[in-house]
Every structure is written in structure tokens, then in C-alpha cells.
Design a protein around this motif. Sequence first.
Motif, PDB file in Angstrom:
ATOM      1  N   GLN A 160       5.719  13.767   3.456  1.00 41.52           N
ATOM      2  CA  GLN A 160       6.794  12.786   3.587  1.00 41.52           C
ATOM      3  C   GLN A 160       6.469  11.534   2.780  1.00 41.52           C
ATOM      4  N   LYS A 161       7.488  10.721   2.603  1.00 43.12           N
ATOM      5  CA  LYS A 161       7.284   9.443   1.958  1.00 43.12           C
ATOM      6  C   LYS A 161       6.625   8.484   2.951  1.00 43.12           C
ATOM      7  N   ILE A 162       5.596   7.797   2.488  1.00 44.18           N
ATOM      8  CA  ILE A 162       4.850   6.895   3.363  1.00 44.18           C
ATOM      9  C   ILE A 162       5.632   5.597   3.561  1.00 44.18           C
ATOM     10  N   THR A 163       5.674   5.120   4.795  1.00 44.82           N
ATOM     11  CA  THR A 163       6.334   3.859   5.097  1.00 44.82           C
ATOM     12  C   THR A 163       5.295   2.785   5.429  1.00 44.82           C
ATOM     13  N   ALA A 164       5.738   1.532   5.436  1.00 48.90           N
ATOM     14  CA  ALA A 164       4.849   0.430   5.820  1.00 48.90           C
ATOM     15  C   ALA A 164       4.352   0.628   7.247  1.00 48.90           C
ATOM     16  N   ALA A 165       5.188   1.189   8.110  1.00 45.46           N
ATOM     17  CA  ALA A 165       4.778   1.443   9.496  1.00 45.46           C
ATOM     18  C   ALA A 165       3.653   2.479   9.555  1.00 45.46           C
ATOM     19  N   ASP A 166       3.738   3.507   8.697  1.00 43.54           N
ATOM     20  CA  ASP A 166       2.660   4.505   8.624  1.00 43.54           C
ATOM     21  C   ASP A 166       1.344   3.843   8.226  1.00 43.54           C
TER      22      ASP A 166
ATOM     23  N   ILE B 196       0.843  -1.196   0.000  1.00 39.78           N
ATOM     24  CA  ILE B 196       0.000   0.000   0.000  1.00 39.78           C
ATOM     25  C   ILE B 196       0.878   1.245   0.000  1.00 39.78           C
ATOM     26  N   ALA B 197       1.992   1.217   0.750  1.00 35.63           N
ATOM     27  CA  ALA B 197       2.931   2.351   0.753  1.00 35.63           C
ATOM     28  C   ALA B 197       3.493   2.580  -0.642  1.00 35.63           C
ATOM     29  N   SER B 198       3.845   1.517  -1.334  1.00 34.82           N
ATOM     30  CA  SER B 198       4.363   1.641  -2.703  1.00 34.82           C
ATOM     31  C   SER B 198       3.304   2.169  -3.655  1.00 34.82           C
ATOM     32  N   LEU B 199       2.064   1.780  -3.420  1.00 33.05           N
ATOM     33  CA  LEU B 199       0.962   2.278  -4.244  1.00 33.05           C
ATOM     34  C   LEU B 199       0.855   3.795  -4.144  1.00 33.05           C
ATOM     35  N   PHE B 200       1.006   4.330  -2.940  1.00 33.40           N
ATOM     36  CA  PHE B 200       0.896   5.778  -2.747  1.00 33.40           C
ATOM     37  C   PHE B 200       2.164   6.515  -3.160  1.00 33.40           C
ATOM     38  N   ASN B 201       3.326   5.926  -2.847  1.00 35.66           N
ATOM     39  CA  ASN B 201       4.583   6.620  -3.131  1.00 35.66           C
ATOM     40  C   ASN B 201       4.954   6.600  -4.606  1.00 35.66           C
ATOM     41  N   ASP B 202       4.749   5.463  -5.260  1.00 36.51           N
ATOM     42  CA  ASP B 202       5.271   5.279  -6.615  1.00 36.51           C
ATOM     43  C   ASP B 202       4.207   4.870  -7.634  1.00 36.51           C
ATOM     44  N   ASN B 203       2.934   4.883  -7.213  1.00 37.81           N
ATOM     45  CA  ASN B 203       1.847   4.425  -8.089  1.00 37.81           C
ATOM     46  C   ASN B 203       2.072   2.991  -8.576  1.00 37.81           C
ATOM     47  N   THR B 204       2.701   2.188  -7.734  1.00 40.44           N
ATOM     48  CA  THR B 204       2.923   0.783  -8.083  1.00 40.44           C
ATOM     49  C   THR B 204       1.590   0.040  -8.021  1.00 40.44           C
TER      50      THR B 204
ATOM     51  N   GLY C 218     -11.705   7.381   4.724  1.00 43.21           N
ATOM     52  CA  GLY C 218     -10.988   8.036   5.814  1.00 43.21           C
ATOM     53  C   GLY C 218      -9.540   7.598   5.882  1.00 43.21           C
ATOM     54  N   PHE C 219      -9.300   6.331   5.651  1.00 44.19           N
ATOM     55  CA  PHE C 219      -7.944   5.777   5.633  1.00 44.19           C
ATOM     56  C   PHE C 219      -7.118   6.428   4.524  1.00 44.19           C
ATOM     57  N   VAL C 220      -7.702   6.525   3.333  1.00 46.88           N
ATOM     58  CA  VAL C 220      -7.003   7.122   2.188  1.00 46.88           C
ATOM     59  C   VAL C 220      -6.740   8.604   2.416  1.00 46.88           C
ATOM     60  N   ASN C 221      -7.703   9.307   2.971  1.00 44.44           N
ATOM     61  CA  ASN C 221      -7.532  10.737   3.212  1.00 44.44           C
ATOM     62  C   ASN C 221      -6.351  11.002   4.144  1.00 44.44           C
ATOM     63  N   GLU C 222      -6.228  10.183   5.186  1.00 42.12           N
ATOM     64  CA  GLU C 222      -5.107  10.383   6.112  1.00 42.12           C
ATOM     65  C   GLU C 222      -3.778  10.016   5.465  1.00 42.12           C
ATOM     66  N   LEU C 223      -3.774   8.968   4.651  1.00 39.16           N
ATOM     67  CA  LEU C 223      -2.546   8.616   3.932  1.00 39.16           C
ATOM     68  C   LEU C 223      -2.144   9.724   2.959  1.00 39.16           C
ATOM     69  N   SER C 224      -3.124  10.270   2.255  1.00 49.01           N
ATOM     70  CA  SER C 224      -2.852  11.327   1.283  1.00 49.01           C
ATOM     71  C   SER C 224      -2.301  12.574   1.966  1.00 49.01           C
ATOM     72  N   ALA C 225      -2.878  12.929   3.109  1.00 52.02           N
ATOM     73  CA  ALA C 225      -2.401  14.094   3.853  1.00 52.02           C
ATOM     74  C   ALA C 225      -0.972  13.879   4.327  1.00 52.02           C
ATOM     75  N   LEU C 226      -0.673  12.668   4.762  1.00 58.59           N
ATOM     76  CA  LEU C 226       0.686  12.346   5.200  1.00 58.59           C
ATOM     77  C   LEU C 226       1.663  12.384   4.032  1.00 58.59           C
ATOM     78  N   HIS C 227       1.205  11.932   2.878  1.00 59.12           N
ATOM     79  CA  HIS C 227       2.063  11.860   1.694  1.00 59.12           C
ATOM     80  C   HIS C 227       2.463  13.239   1.184  1.00 59.12           C
ATOM     81  N   GLU C 228       1.700  14.254   1.523  1.00 58.08           N
ATOM     82  CA  GLU C 228       2.036  15.614   1.103  1.00 58.08           C
ATOM     83  C   GLU C 228       3.314  16.107   1.780  1.00 58.08           C
TER      84      GLU C 228
END
Length: 330
Positions: free
Chosen positions: A286-292, A243-251, A274-284
Motif C-alpha cells: 500500500q501507499k505509506i501515509t504520515a499516520a503509518d 518520510i512518507a513522500s520519501l518512500f512513496n515518491d523518492n522525494t 528496523g524502522f525502514v524494514n517495516e516501512l518497506s514491507a508496508l510499502h509493498e
Amino acid sequence: MKTLSVPLSVLLSSLSLFQTSPGHAQEIVPFTPKDERKLLGPRYEGRLVPLAPMNHKSEAGLEAEPLVFIHGSQGSIKNFTQLLLNTPKFTDYQLYYFAYDDLHRSLKRSAGDLALSLLKLKVQRITIIAHSMGGLIARETLNTLSRAGHTEHLPEIRVISVDSPWQGGSSINCKHKGANLDDMVEYFMPAALTDMRSCSDFFQNLYNVSWPDQFSMELYFAQHGTQALDHTEAPINRLPAKIASLFNDNTPMKGSLYEMNFWNALSTSSQYPGFVNELSALHEHQKITAADVSRLLEKHYPRFPGDHASVLKTHPQAELDLPKYLQTIL
């Protein structure tokens, strides 16, 4: 809906559960598979059985909203005993129990039975609490109603799924799916077990139906046990990194049958936006990690104390268990 005539002492006991407060309720007496069969229709179809008095009204004097319990494989109403006794909010609802053959009847047919039963209620809103395999039946019920069309006339249906095996059952020999030998094996398997295979026709079509806006499904899990996997357990614990790779690199999301089935369940749940919205806000920032991803999965898809069976029970030592949580969201 016509009230079922059920000459069972266990059911008569449960019918009076909420004539007083849950604190004064009697525990449900032993309930066997033979008792369950007596509740089924003439062709062994699943049926809704009322648990609380019919025409029950809420404190506001309005007709109470139906709340339906669906057990999992080899389960019964007895699985929900502690949940019934320790969730006072249930007194606001007209309670039903969906009795069905969880072995010999296909999940698709059981879902069709439930869909017809829900329509007969003729209400505007229905809540379903489904445990284990019951969550799969509830999901397919929403699919069945959606496929039928005229969704503008359907009630609002909220499904609360507890520790359902969204990854599917065994994937052994799934690479031979469709081969003559595999078809023969499936022919002799009980229908529900055939559907539970992660490569079954049932699972291949479970996640590809669009629902109307008034349908929703929430996914919750147990902290222990492996009957229903979550993102912390092998073989789907690599999903947070994907999921982190999906957001970071569109994998593109790729993986095993278990991973893809589970991902499809997550991405079509009511918690996903809600899950996606928080990931997207975080991605603005920093790079998202698996831990995130794992942290946000834990937040939006809570895991409650207990294993696959005991997650339905109270856990006094825990700050939050399933009965306490249901009190806050119902």
C-alpha cells in the motif's frame, strides 16, 4: 583506570549505593554546581567518577561492564537518583558518572574528555546512558573515537540517549550565521550554548561521521515537554509526511534546520534499520501515509511517561516507564 580521590560527602554517599540491593540504597543528598566543579580536572576537563565499588564483579564472577551516566545542561548525578534506585539491573555493572562543565566548556571538548576517559577503562564493552545534552556529547564522543582511526582496537560502545535535543537549540538569527555580528555574539556566549545552536559548527558536523560496527546509539524520548522535540511536536511534526513522500515518491528529504538535524539523528540510529524494514514491507502492499510513519516511529523510538526531567523517574501508574524499560534492554 585510576580511581579519583573526591573528598565530597555526596560522592561518598553515592559510592555505597550498590553495596546492597537498590531497594536498600540511600537517596543521593543535595548536589550543587559547586560540588560538580570539584570533580573536574585541573583544567576543568570532564572526568569519570566511579559510583559503585571499583573491581565490582557480576553474579557470574566476571569483571562488570562499565555503565556511564551523562547528565544534561544544568544537571548533575542527582538527576539520575530515581533511575539508580529503581533499576535493579544496574547492580550487574560498574557504574560511573561523567562530571563535566555543561556551560563554559564546548561540547566538542567535553566529548574529547569523555573519549579519553573511556579509553583508559581498557574494557571490551561500555554502555552509556545519556540524558538531554549528554546525548549530544555521547554522540560526539563516538565521532571523536571514529576520527582517530584504528577502530578495530576500540571497545563496543552502546549509547542509550534519553530525550536529547537532536534538533539543536535556538535557530534565531541562524540565517546570519557567519556574519561579523553573529561571530561577535557567539564570541561572548558560553561555549556549550554556542554549540547548542542548531546552525552551529558543532551541529553541522555532528551527523557526518561514519562509525565502526561496534558503535551504536538508541534514541528515546519523553511524552511531554519541548526541550527535546520528537516527531509529534512542532516544528518537526511534518517529518512523518516527508518520510512518507520519501518512500512513496523518492522525494528528497528537505526541511528546516530542526527537521534535518532530527532526521539525521533518526537515520543514523540503531533503530533505523528496523524502522525502514517495516516501512518497506508496508510499502509493498500500500501507499505509506504520515499516520503509518508516526505509528512506526512510536514503535521504534518509544516516548516514555514524563517531561524532559521526570522521564528519568518512576511512573507507577504507567504500564511502561524508563526504569522498567531499561530492565528489559540492559
